[in-house]
Design an enzyme around this catalytic site. Structure first.
Site, PDB file in Angstrom:
ATOM      1  N   HIS A 249      -8.374  14.898   0.655  1.00 22.84           N
ATOM      2  CA  HIS A 249      -7.756  15.929  -0.190  1.00 22.84           C
ATOM      3  C   HIS A 249      -8.078  17.299   0.392  1.00 22.84           C
ATOM      4  O   HIS A 249      -9.250  17.599   0.688  1.00 22.84           O
ATOM      5  CB  HIS A 249      -8.342  15.903  -1.608  1.00 22.84           C
ATOM      6  CG  HIS A 249      -8.041  14.676  -2.408  1.00 22.84           C
ATOM      7  ND1 HIS A 249      -7.043  14.632  -3.353  1.00 22.84           N
ATOM      8  CD2 HIS A 249      -8.622  13.452  -2.424  1.00 22.84           C
ATOM      9  CE1 HIS A 249      -7.032  13.441  -3.935  1.00 22.84           C
ATOM     10  NE2 HIS A 249      -7.977  12.707  -3.388  1.00 22.84           N
TER      11      HIS A 249
ATOM     12  N   CYS B 196       0.866  -1.178   0.000  1.00 22.76           N
ATOM     13  CA  CYS B 196       0.000   0.000   0.000  1.00 22.76           C
ATOM     14  C   CYS B 196       0.908   1.235   0.000  1.00 22.76           C
ATOM     15  O   CYS B 196       1.699   1.437   0.928  1.00 22.76           O
ATOM     16  CB  CYS B 196      -0.928   0.014   1.212  1.00 22.76           C
ATOM     17  SG  CYS B 196      -1.789   1.589   1.390  1.00 22.76           S
TER      18      CYS B 196
ATOM     19  N   ASN C 265     -12.607  10.962  -1.913  1.00 25.56           N
ATOM     20  CA  ASN C 265     -13.135  10.107  -2.971  1.00 25.56           C
ATOM     21  C   ASN C 265     -13.312   8.701  -2.419  1.00 25.56           C
ATOM     22  O   ASN C 265     -12.405   8.165  -1.774  1.00 25.56           O
ATOM     23  CB  ASN C 265     -12.179  10.090  -4.166  1.00 25.56           C
ATOM     24  CG  ASN C 265     -12.137  11.423  -4.879  1.00 25.56           C
ATOM     25  OD1 ASN C 265     -13.157  12.101  -4.995  1.00 25.56           O
ATOM     26  ND2 ASN C 265     -10.962  11.832  -5.330  1.00 25.56           N
TER      27      ASN C 265
ATOM     28  N   HIS D 193      -4.068   1.833   8.336  1.00 28.31           N
ATOM     29  CA  HIS D 193      -4.641   1.513   7.024  1.00 28.31           C
ATOM     30  C   HIS D 193      -6.153   1.316   7.145  1.00 28.31           C
ATOM     31  O   HIS D 193      -6.617   0.381   7.788  1.00 28.31           O
ATOM     32  CB  HIS D 193      -4.007   0.259   6.420  1.00 28.31           C
ATOM     33  CG  HIS D 193      -4.552  -0.049   5.053  1.00 28.31           C
ATOM     34  ND1 HIS D 193      -3.989   0.438   3.898  1.00 28.31           N
ATOM     35  CD2 HIS D 193      -5.657  -0.751   4.671  1.00 28.31           C
ATOM     36  CE1 HIS D 193      -4.710   0.042   2.857  1.00 28.31           C
ATOM     37  NE2 HIS D 193      -5.719  -0.676   3.300  1.00 28.31           N
TER      38      HIS D 193
ATOM     39  N   HIS E  97      -7.824   8.792   2.251  1.00 23.28           N
ATOM     40  CA  HIS E  97      -7.066  10.053   2.274  1.00 23.28           C
ATOM     41  C   HIS E  97      -8.015  11.209   2.063  1.00 23.28           C
ATOM     42  O   HIS E  97      -8.991  11.098   1.317  1.00 23.28           O
ATOM     43  CB  HIS E  97      -5.961  10.050   1.207  1.00 23.28           C
ATOM     44  CG  HIS E  97      -6.418   9.610  -0.136  1.00 23.28           C
ATOM     45  ND1 HIS E  97      -6.635   8.280  -0.454  1.00 23.28           N
ATOM     46  CD2 HIS E  97      -6.748  10.314  -1.248  1.00 23.28           C
ATOM     47  CE1 HIS E  97      -7.065   8.194  -1.703  1.00 23.28           C
ATOM     48  NE2 HIS E  97      -7.150   9.416  -2.202  1.00 23.28           N
TER      49      HIS E  97
ATOM     50  N   ASP F  97       0.295  16.417  -2.819  1.00 21.49           N
ATOM     51  CA  ASP F  97      -0.102  15.478  -3.863  1.00 21.49           C
ATOM     52  C   ASP F  97       0.921  15.527  -5.008  1.00 21.49           C
ATOM     53  O   ASP F  97       1.384  16.599  -5.402  1.00 21.49           O
ATOM     54  CB  ASP F  97      -1.503  15.834  -4.385  1.00 21.49           C
ATOM     55  CG  ASP F  97      -2.133  14.694  -5.166  1.00 21.49           C
ATOM     56  OD1 ASP F  97      -3.139  14.130  -4.682  1.00 21.49           O
ATOM     57  OD2 ASP F  97      -1.617  14.358  -6.262  1.00 21.49           O
TER      58      ASP F  97
ATOM     59  N   CYS G  89       0.579   3.556   3.046  1.00 23.33           N
ATOM     60  CA  CYS G  89       1.202   2.965   4.248  1.00 23.33           C
ATOM     61  C   CYS G  89       2.705   3.172   4.180  1.00 23.33           C
ATOM     62  O   CYS G  89       3.349   3.517   5.180  1.00 23.33           O
ATOM     63  CB  CYS G  89       0.898   1.473   4.345  1.00 23.33           C
ATOM     64  SG  CYS G  89      -0.737   1.087   5.010  1.00 23.33           S
TER      65      CYS G  89
ATOM     66  N   HIS H 179      -6.326   3.513   0.233  1.00 23.57           N
ATOM     67  CA  HIS H 179      -6.001   3.834   1.627  1.00 23.57           C
ATOM     68  C   HIS H 179      -6.605   5.220   1.840  1.00 23.57           C
ATOM     69  O   HIS H 179      -6.198   6.174   1.159  1.00 23.57           O
ATOM     70  CB  HIS H 179      -4.472   3.834   1.822  1.00 23.57           C
ATOM     71  CG  HIS H 179      -4.003   4.200   3.209  1.00 23.57           C
ATOM     72  ND1 HIS H 179      -2.999   3.510   3.870  1.00 23.57           N
ATOM     73  CD2 HIS H 179      -4.359   5.210   4.037  1.00 23.57           C
ATOM     74  CE1 HIS H 179      -2.776   4.081   5.049  1.00 23.57           C
ATOM     75  NE2 HIS H 179      -3.591   5.121   5.168  1.00 23.57           N
TER      76      HIS H 179
HETATM   77  P1  5GP Z   1      -7.783   9.493  -5.240  1.00 25.87           P
HETATM   78  O1  5GP Z   1      -7.998   9.578  -6.727  1.00 25.87           O
HETATM   79  O2  5GP Z   1      -7.595   8.072  -4.787  1.00 25.87           O
HETATM   80  O3  5GP Z   1      -8.803  10.232  -4.430  1.00 25.87           O
HETATM   81  O4  5GP Z   1      -6.448  10.282  -4.971  1.00 25.87           O
HETATM   82  C1  5GP Z   1      -5.182   9.709  -4.971  1.00 25.87           C
HETATM   83  C2  5GP Z   1      -4.210  10.847  -5.045  1.00 25.87           C
HETATM   84  O5  5GP Z   1      -2.936  10.397  -4.656  1.00 25.87           O
HETATM   85  C3  5GP Z   1      -4.068  11.448  -6.439  1.00 25.87           C
HETATM   86  O6  5GP Z   1      -4.391  12.824  -6.399  1.00 25.87           O
HETATM   87  C4  5GP Z   1      -2.609  11.188  -6.802  1.00 25.87           C
HETATM   88  O7  5GP Z   1      -2.039  12.250  -7.521  1.00 25.87           O
HETATM   89  C5  5GP Z   1      -1.974  11.005  -5.439  1.00 25.87           C
HETATM   90  N1  5GP Z   1      -0.831  10.094  -5.415  1.00 25.87           N
HETATM   91  C6  5GP Z   1      -0.782   8.838  -5.928  1.00 25.87           C
HETATM   92  N2  5GP Z   1       0.418   8.270  -5.679  1.00 25.87           N
HETATM   93  C7  5GP Z   1       1.137   9.209  -4.983  1.00 25.87           C
HETATM   94  C8  5GP Z   1       2.459   9.213  -4.446  1.00 25.87           C
HETATM   95  O8  5GP Z   1       3.212   8.254  -4.543  1.00 25.87           O
HETATM   96  N3  5GP Z   1       2.865  10.340  -3.817  1.00 25.87           N
HETATM   97  C9  5GP Z   1       2.029  11.434  -3.675  1.00 25.87           C
HETATM   98  N4  5GP Z   1       2.536  12.493  -3.032  1.00 25.87           N
HETATM   99  N5  5GP Z   1       0.787  11.454  -4.172  1.00 25.87           N
HETATM  100  C10 5GP Z   1       0.339  10.355  -4.816  1.00 25.87           C
HETATM  101 ZN    ZN Z   2      -2.371   1.585   3.513  1.00 21.97          ZN
END
Ligand code: 5GP
Ligand code: ZN
Length: 115
Positions: free
Chosen positions: A103, A4, A88, A46, A101, A30, A7, A99
């Site tokens: 925004h 993950c 989301n 997690h 999160h 991000d 994580c 996992h």
């Molecule tokens: P989701 O679409 O799941 O709501 O958002 C996932 C977010 O995580 C996206 O905005 C993507 O740009 C960000 N993201 C994905 N992998 C990484 C990473 O390895 N590092 C960082 N800093 N952001 C990530």
């Molecule tokens: Zn996780």
């Protein structure tokens, strides 16, 4: 959770641009920002999504909403101007990282409704 990515970021096994940390969460920029300020607040525990919350997560989510978000928004200088908070959840919302999160987006005028 093995494999993950969030994580691993929380455990510092993968680098990130951290803006805040305490015993329950990390917050980092991000990788693909959708606004001038775009930070993800991520529980160290997690939890896959909102659908997986239990009563044990009340303190954690209360902490994020009442303490972490206002503090990080202030530190990014977007508290006064305003910001958007998004979680989301699942396929229709295009949750890509499984996992939970939060925004935090700010620094520009947002549109509504979201696409
Ligand atoms: P989701 O679409 O799941 O709501 O958002 C996932 C977010 O995580 C996206 O905005 C993507 O740009 C960000 N993201 C994905 N992998 C990484 C990473 O390895 N590092 C960082 N800093 N952001 C990530
Ligand atoms: Zn996780």
């Amino acid at each position: 959770m093995e494999d993950c990515i969030f994580c691993k970021i929380a455990k510092k096994e993968i680098e990130s641009n951290l803006v805040y940390e305490d015993d329950m969460v990390v917050a980092f920029r991000d990788l693909s920002p959708q606004a001038p300020e775009h930070v993800l607040i991520v529980p160290k525990k997690h939890i896959a999504s909102i659908n997986d919350f239990t009563k044990d997560d009340r303190e954690l989510m209360g902490h994020i909403m009442t303490e972490v978000l206002p503090e990080v928004a202030k530190s990014l200088n977007i508290a006064e101007g305003g910001y958007r908070v998004v979680i989301n959840t699942g396929e229709d919302a295009q949750q890509t990282v499984k996992h939970l999160h939060v925004h935090l987006l700010g620094g520009r005028k947002m549109t509504w409704p979201p696409g």
